[in-house]
Design an enzyme around this catalytic site. Structure first.
Site, PDB file in Angstrom:
ATOM      1  CG  ASN A 109      -7.920  14.668 -15.989  1.00 21.78           C
ATOM      2  OD1 ASN A 109      -7.824  13.869 -16.923  1.00 21.78           O
ATOM      3  ND2 ASN A 109      -8.469  14.309 -14.839  1.00 21.78           N
ATOM      4  CG  ASP A 118      -7.802  14.385 -21.358  1.00 25.13           C
ATOM      5  OD1 ASP A 118      -8.165  14.355 -20.167  1.00 25.13           O
ATOM      6  OD2 ASP A 118      -8.236  13.606 -22.232  1.00 25.13           O
TER       7      ASP A 118
END
Ligand code: MRU
Length: 351
Positions: A252, A242
């Site tokens: 993440n 992310d």
């Protein structure tokens, strides 16, 4: 041979955004049309669309939707531009961790600022840019897939966490893009998918899309990964991201860090697959990545039913964790695989 995936998660259609509703998978596979900027803000926040690259594209579409609404208000061109930039900045706040969202909204802000066109012309340029970002996302994922496939051993079992697949992007996927490209070369590879509590993106979405594409997948619960690693049943881990800091620290889905520690202990390569738009070179380390805190109900309930006493129990629900760079074997991008020292390899890729 190129792998053909059937899934297109999000696309701009004339005056609205059409997307797969990910809240109802695997019970239903249906599309929803998002027709206003606020509706898009809520679709991102409530995870009708999710996954870092997919919410980036959703944000870009949201800016077009706001532009269409502002056009109806009979504003002067400069009022229109100022209000639209405010709306685009607001769209960036719909979720905090995945930097692709801010990146894509910023791309639309640049279109607005650089345009010499009238209001209609600006809207047309925003649409063209939204469609360009969509197409580029698929191309980038295919490149990530092809670079990643080079490090997948023959007949490998690949563990993944959450969903970094076609449904987390416009199509093809990042971590699952690596799986798709590897499978096209060697159909003896297979995937172990972590369930990924609390929202179960692994069991609901990863298994769904791999089964849809005919790629062998085995579902396990989050706590099982080290058990299978110890048994020698996992050859590598590939996850999405992310946000990646300048030193390689990677945010993440919550639980990724645990998988990375287990992989290190068992000497199993741990790869992150992500486009360059997920790298945030403005932050030095993962300590600076904002972590989304989500509703407690995601933990206390499954399918609307409580799974714990609802009184006398504290709950905490961070949506993401940060895997320290020293646990990451390589970061697979569209420009190749970055290796440690990440401060150096990341800086070099951005010059
Ligand atoms: O909360 P989500 O479902 O949006 O989280 C998604 C993930 O953590 C993915 O692994 C990440 O966005 C990479 S998607 C290619």
């Amino acid at each position: 041979m190129e792998f053909k995936s059937k899934i297109k998660t999000i696309e701009w259609v004339d005056t609205y955004s059409k997307m797969v509703d990910q809240t109802v998978i695997p019970y239903e596979y249906k599309f929803v049309n998002i027709t206003s900027g606020d509706e898009m803000f809520n679709a991102i926040r409530n995870m009708i669309v999710r996954g870092a690259p997919a919410i980036g594209i959703a944000g870009a579409h949201g800016v077009i939707l706001y532009a269409q609404e502002l056009e109806k208000q009979n504003l002067s061109r400069s009022e229109f531009v100022n209000k639209l930039i405010e709306k685009a900045e607001y769209m960036k706040t719909s979720r905090p961790t995945a930097v692709n969202l801010m990146w894509a909204c910023q791309k639309q802000i640049e279109v607005i600022k650089n345009s010499n066109a009238d209001i209609k012309g600006i809207i047309e340029e925003l649409k063209q840019n939204g469609i360009k970002l969509e197409n580029e996302d698929i191309e980038i994922n295919k490149k990530i897939g092809d670079y990643g496939a080079e490090v997948v051993p023959e007949g490998a079992t690949i563990l993944t966490h959450c969903n970094a697949g076609a449904l987390a992007t416009v199509g093809y996927g990042t971590a699952l893009g690596v799986v798709r490209s590897a499978y096209a070369k060697d159909n003896t590879i297979q995937v172990f998918a972590d369930e990924t509590r609390p929202r179960q993106q692994g069991s609901r979405i990863t298994t769904f899309e791999l089964a849809m594409d005919g790629i062998p997948v085995t579902l396990i619960t989050d706590g099982m990964c080290s058990y299978f690693m110890k048994k020698g049943m996992i050859d590598m881990v590939v996850v999405g991201a992310d946000r990646i800091a300048a030193n390689g620290d990677t945010a993440n889905k919550i639980g990724t860090y645990t998988v990375a520690i287990a992989a290190k202990y068992h000497n199993i390569p741990f790869y992150v697959a992500a486009p360059l738009s997920t790298i945030d070179i403005s932050i030095k380390s993962g300590d600076e990545i904002p972590i989304e805190e989500r509703s407690h109900e995601e933990v206390t309930h499954i399918n609307g039913k409580p799974v714990c006493p609802l009184k006398g129990v504290n709950v905490i629900n961070p949506g993401f964790d940060v895997t320290p760079h020293e646990l990451i074997t390589g970061i697979i991008t569209e420009k190749g695989i970055l290796r440690p020292d990440y401060n150096k390899s990341i800086r070099e890729i951005f010059v």
